[in-house]
Design an enzyme around this catalytic site. Sequence first.
Site, PDB file in Angstrom:
ATOM      1  N   HIS A 243      16.621  -0.179  35.505  1.00  0.00           N
ATOM      2  CA  HIS A 243      16.440  -1.567  35.074  1.00  0.00           C
ATOM      3  C   HIS A 243      15.063  -1.816  34.483  1.00  0.00           C
ATOM      4  CE1 HIS A 243      13.852  -2.870  38.488  1.00  0.00           C
ATOM      5  NE2 HIS A 243      14.562  -2.012  39.196  1.00  0.00           N
TER       6      HIS A 243
ATOM      7  N   CYS B 254      15.460   1.759  43.080  1.00  0.00           N
ATOM      8  CA  CYS B 254      15.955   1.970  41.719  1.00  0.00           C
ATOM      9  C   CYS B 254      14.834   2.331  40.740  1.00  0.00           C
ATOM     10  CB  CYS B 254      16.687   0.728  41.232  1.00  0.00           C
ATOM     11  SG  CYS B 254      18.138   0.361  42.223  1.00  0.00           S
TER      12      CYS B 254
END
Length: 540
Positions: free
Chosen positions: A442, A461
Amino acid sequence: MRIYSILYLALICLTGACRDAQKKPYVRTAKDTLPAKSNIDPSIPGNFSPQRSMRFDSTQIGQFLSQYPLLKEYGSDIQKFYNSRQFSYAWFDSLGIIEQAGNLLNRIENIADEGLSQKVLYKGAFDTLVADEQNKTNDRTTAPSVDINTELMLTAQYFYYARHVWQGLPQKEVEAMDWFLPRKKIEKDALLDSLLRSPTDSFLADEPLYYQYYKLKDQLKEYRTIASQGGWPTIKADKKKYQLGDSGTAIKQIRAYLHVTGDLPPDDGSSLFDSTLARGIKSFQRRFGMNEDAVVGPAVIREMNVPVNQRIEQIVVNMERCRWVPARPMGEYLVINIPDYKLYVFNNDSALWNMNVVVGQAVHKTVIFYGEMKYVVFSPYWNIPPGILKNEVLPGIRRNPNYLASHRMEKVGNSYRQKPGPANSLGLVKFLFPNSYNIYLHDTPSKNLFGRENRAFSHGCIRLAEPKKLAEYLLRHQPEWTTDKITRAMNAGKEQYVTLKDPMPVFIGYFTAFVTSDGKLNFRQDVYNRDGRLAKTMMQ
C-alpha cells in the site's frame, strides 16, 4: 501455472496497517520439473546407450544397500529409477563404463564448491569402483565388463547429489525457519535419465537451480581465495568519519580493503582520501545498500570489519535459499526482498525496475510466502487491526472524545475503520493478494522513511515509495485505466476495487547476499537474524 516457474532472490515485510498473524497458511507446493530429453541419437560417442540386454536382478539393490547402509535413504529413488528401466544398466554400455560416470564423480568429490559441508559417503569405495571400471574400459586388451556395485553406487551418489545440491534442506526444516514460499519439485529419476542421454560436455549442465545460485557460487570461489590469501585488513578508525581531503593510517587500510573487494583499482598505498577513493567508497556503499555519499562513517567501518569467513557463510546460506525456489523464471512477477527493502518487477529472469519499500520491524517479522495479486483498491478504507485497535485506538478514544473525528475514523458495527483520503494510513491505493496473514502492499502518507537505509518500521504490510507507478504497471493491459483515470481514482475519496485481468505472482523472500545484473556481489544486514540459524542447521 506461471507462478511456479520463478524467482530471483529473492523478498517483503509488514506495516502498521496490517494485522499480526501467527497461523501458518496452507501453501501449495510449486512444481518445477524438467522432463526427460527425447530424440537423442544413441550413436553419439560417450552417450548413454538405450540398450535393454544388459540387466541385473532386482534383489541386488537390496544387497547393495545392505553393504552401504548410509545410502538406504535413497533406496526408493533407486528402485523407482530402475523399475522404469526394467533393471537395465544405466552407467554401462557395450564398450564399458560411460564417460558421464567420471563427470559425476568429479562433481560429487568437489561438493564443497556448492557451499556444502557434507562429506562424500563411501568416498574411498566410490573412487575405487569408478577408477577400476574406467581402467577396464580403457584397456583394449580386455573385454568390456559391468559391475553391479559400480552401477548402483553411481546412481545412489547421483541421488545424494540431487538431494543436497538441487533441493537443499527438507521442507519441514525450511518451514521451521518461517519460509513459506512454494518449494520446487524435481523429477530426479527423469532428470537422471535425461542427463545420461546428454553429450558428455553438457552432463549436469541443465541443473534445476535458480540463476542466482550460480552467481553466488562464483563469488564463493572468489571469497575463499581472498580468505586463503589472508582476508582483508581491519580498519582501525581513530575518528568518527572520513571524507574527501582527509588523510591518515586508517585511510590506507580502507584503500587496501577496497582493493581486495574489487571496489577500487590497484592500491597505490596513498593515505590521502582523494576522488579515486571516493569512487571506491561509493561502489562499496552501493553494494551494501547504503546512501552513496562517499563518507566513511561508523556503519561503513562496521561492515568493512566483518571477517571474510563471515561473508563466506553469508554467501553459503543464501546459496541454500536459492535451492528452495523454482529454477526457471517465466512471465511477469513481483519480488520483495526483505533485507534489501526493495520491490522488484520481473519479466522472466530480467528485472525491469524496482522501488524502495518499508517492511516490518524485527518484532513484527515479515512472513516469507507467495501470493497472487488480484485487486487494486483506490481510495481505500483502513480496517483497523485488532492489535492496533486495542493498544492504540481504544486508549486514544478514552483519553480524547474527539479522537475518532480527528483521525477521520468511524465505528462500523463492532469494528473501526479510517476513512479514505490523503491522511489514511494506507495512503491513496492498496494492492491485495489474498493470504491468511492479511498482508498487502500500500501507499502511505509518511514518505520520509523511504530515504533511510534501514526501512524496517511497519507492523506488517509493505509500504511502497511509488504506488502510482505500480498501479499503472499492473493495469497497463486494461486500457480503460489511463494515467488520468488512475490519478482521479486515487484522489476520489471513495473506495473502488479493480480486479486485475491477469493476477500477478508476488514472492516475498529473504536474501542477505545476491549478485546484481552488473556482476557485483551485494550484502545486506540480516535484519531478522535468520542467517545464523540457517548456517547452524546446514552444519548439522
